[in-house]
Design a protein around this motif. Structure first.
Motif, PDB file in Angstrom:
ATOM      1  N   ASP A  27       0.884  -1.240   0.015  1.00 39.74           N
ATOM      2  CA  ASP A  27       0.139   0.185  -0.100  1.00 39.74           C
ATOM      3  C   ASP A  27       1.040   1.171  -0.037  1.00 39.74           C
ATOM      4  OD1 ASP A  27      -1.522   2.406   0.527  1.00 39.74           O
ATOM      5  OD2 ASP A  27      -2.881   0.941   2.216  1.00 39.74           O
ATOM      6  N   MET A  28       1.173   1.752  -1.086  1.00 41.22           N
ATOM      7  CA  MET A  28       1.792   2.922  -1.276  1.00 41.22           C
ATOM      8  C   MET A  28       1.370   4.432  -0.741  1.00 41.22           C
ATOM      9  SD  MET A  28       4.571   1.463  -2.519  1.00 41.22           S
ATOM     10  CE  MET A  28       5.659   2.525  -2.982  1.00 41.22           C
ATOM     11  N   SER A  29       0.063   4.225  -0.371  1.00 39.17           N
ATOM     12  CA  SER A  29      -0.577   5.544   0.255  1.00 39.17           C
ATOM     13  C   SER A  29      -0.082   5.630   1.903  1.00 39.17           C
ATOM     14  CB  SER A  29      -1.911   5.287  -0.244  1.00 39.17           C
ATOM     15  OG  SER A  29      -2.547   4.564   0.894  1.00 39.17           O
ATOM     16  N   LEU A  30       0.468   4.656   2.353  1.00 36.17           N
ATOM     17  CA  LEU A  30       0.497   4.675   3.703  1.00 36.17           C
ATOM     18  C   LEU A  30       2.046   4.574   4.087  1.00 36.17           C
ATOM     19  CD1 LEU A  30      -1.925   1.991   5.002  1.00 36.17           C
ATOM     20  CD2 LEU A  30      -2.189   4.580   5.305  1.00 36.17           C
ATOM     21  N   PRO A  31       2.382   5.539   5.388  1.00 34.75           N
ATOM     22  CA  PRO A  31       4.001   5.527   5.744  1.00 34.75           C
ATOM     23  C   PRO A  31       4.371   4.006   5.757  1.00 34.75           C
ATOM     24  CG  PRO A  31       2.631   7.132   6.804  1.00 34.75           C
ATOM     25  CD  PRO A  31       1.578   6.354   5.987  1.00 34.75           C
ATOM     26  N   GLY A  32       5.428   3.814   5.387  1.00 36.09           N
ATOM     27  CA  GLY A  32       6.013   2.342   5.493  1.00 36.09           C
ATOM     28  C   GLY A  32       5.678   1.363   4.442  1.00 36.09           C
ATOM     29  N   HIS A  33       4.687   1.757   3.838  1.00 38.58           N
ATOM     30  CA  HIS A  33       4.377   0.921   2.585  1.00 38.58           C
ATOM     31  C   HIS A  33       3.850  -0.525   3.035  1.00 38.58           C
ATOM     32  CE1 HIS A  33       5.417   4.388   0.390  1.00 38.58           C
ATOM     33  NE2 HIS A  33       6.619   4.227   0.461  1.00 38.58           N
ATOM     34  N   PRO A  34       2.888  -0.673   3.879  1.00 38.93           N
ATOM     35  CA  PRO A  34       2.797  -2.014   4.547  1.00 38.93           C
ATOM     36  C   PRO A  34       2.439  -2.812   3.226  1.00 38.93           C
ATOM     37  CG  PRO A  34       0.939  -0.666   4.850  1.00 38.93           C
ATOM     38  CD  PRO A  34       1.877   0.317   4.290  1.00 38.93           C
ATOM     39  N   ILE A  35       2.690  -4.159   3.553  1.00 39.36           N
ATOM     40  CA  ILE A  35       2.392  -5.415   2.883  1.00 39.36           C
ATOM     41  C   ILE A  35       0.757  -5.715   2.835  1.00 39.36           C
ATOM     42  CG2 ILE A  35       2.778  -7.975   2.334  1.00 39.36           C
ATOM     43  CD1 ILE A  35       5.318  -7.664   3.336  1.00 39.36           C
ATOM     44  N   LEU A  36       0.147  -5.837   1.589  1.00 34.14           N
ATOM     45  CA  LEU A  36      -1.314  -6.119   1.517  1.00 34.14           C
ATOM     46  C   LEU A  36      -1.282  -7.746   1.197  1.00 34.14           C
ATOM     47  CD1 LEU A  36      -2.562  -2.931  -0.155  1.00 34.14           C
ATOM     48  CD2 LEU A  36      -2.556  -3.489   2.209  1.00 34.14           C
ATOM     49  N   ALA A  37      -0.647  -8.104   0.305  1.00 32.42           N
ATOM     50  CA  ALA A  37      -0.479  -9.350  -0.024  1.00 32.42           C
ATOM     51  C   ALA A  37       1.130  -9.966  -0.259  1.00 32.42           C
ATOM     52  CB  ALA A  37      -1.171  -9.738  -1.340  1.00 32.42           C
ATOM     53  N   ILE A  38       1.420 -11.109   0.070  1.00 32.99           N
ATOM     54  CA  ILE A  38       2.542 -11.499  -0.255  1.00 32.99           C
ATOM     55  C   ILE A  38       2.527 -13.213  -0.626  1.00 32.99           C
ATOM     56  CG2 ILE A  38       3.087 -12.077   2.129  1.00 32.99           C
ATOM     57  CD1 ILE A  38       5.818 -11.405   1.609  1.00 32.99           C
ATOM     58  N   TYR A  39       3.336 -13.414  -1.625  1.00 30.91           N
ATOM     59  CA  TYR A  39       3.297 -14.865  -2.052  1.00 30.91           C
ATOM     60  C   TYR A  39       4.681 -15.317  -2.229  1.00 30.91           C
ATOM     61  CZ  TYR A  39      -1.389 -13.588  -3.154  1.00 30.91           C
ATOM     62  OH  TYR A  39      -2.646 -13.182  -3.203  1.00 30.91           O
ATOM     63  N   ASN A  40       4.853 -16.598  -1.729  1.00 31.36           N
ATOM     64  CA  ASN A  40       6.261 -17.067  -1.986  1.00 31.36           C
ATOM     65  C   ASN A  40       7.287 -16.314  -0.673  1.00 31.36           C
ATOM     66  OD1 ASN A  40       5.680 -19.158  -3.582  1.00 31.36           O
ATOM     67  ND2 ASN A  40       6.413 -18.072  -5.247  1.00 31.36           N
ATOM     68  N   ALA A  41       6.584 -15.973   0.353  1.00 32.82           N
ATOM     69  CA  ALA A  41       7.398 -15.053   1.314  1.00 32.82           C
ATOM     70  C   ALA A  41       8.606 -15.896   1.809  1.00 32.82           C
ATOM     71  CB  ALA A  41       6.362 -14.733   2.440  1.00 32.82           C
ATOM     72  N   GLY A  42       8.733 -17.214   1.671  1.00 32.80           N
ATOM     73  CA  GLY A  42      10.021 -17.833   2.186  1.00 32.80           C
ATOM     74  C   GLY A  42      11.135 -17.309   1.501  1.00 32.80           C
ATOM     75  N   VAL A  43      11.183 -16.628   0.270  1.00 27.97           N
ATOM     76  CA  VAL A  43      12.370 -16.253  -0.569  1.00 27.97           C
ATOM     77  C   VAL A  43      12.998 -15.231   0.391  1.00 27.97           C
ATOM     78  CG1 VAL A  43      12.996 -15.043  -2.333  1.00 27.97           C
ATOM     79  CG2 VAL A  43      11.380 -16.534  -2.738  1.00 27.97           C
TER      80      VAL A  43
END
Length: 55
Positions: A27-43
């Motif tokens: 979410d580029m509209s919030l400070p820190g740009h929090p993750i909204l979705a992540i796939y294959n996070a183990g990388v």
């Protein structure tokens, strides 16, 4: 609607390129740009939790 389409696109890219391809929707509209979705996070080891802590 747009967010759901971005999540589907990120998931499709992760599936297409395999387990060594991490895809993230931020979410580029919030400070820190929090993750909204992540796939294959183990990388990278990133997750919703680790990103929230950094905020």
């Amino acid at each position: 609607m747009i967010l759901e389409n971005l999540k589907k696109a990120a998931e499709a890219i992760a599936l297409m390129f395999g387990s060594n391809c991490e895809t993230i929707v931020h979410d580029m509209s919030l400070p820190g740009h929090p993750i909204l979705a992540i796939y294959n996070a183990g990388v990278s080891g990133r997750s919703f939790t680790t990103e929230r802590i950094k905020l």
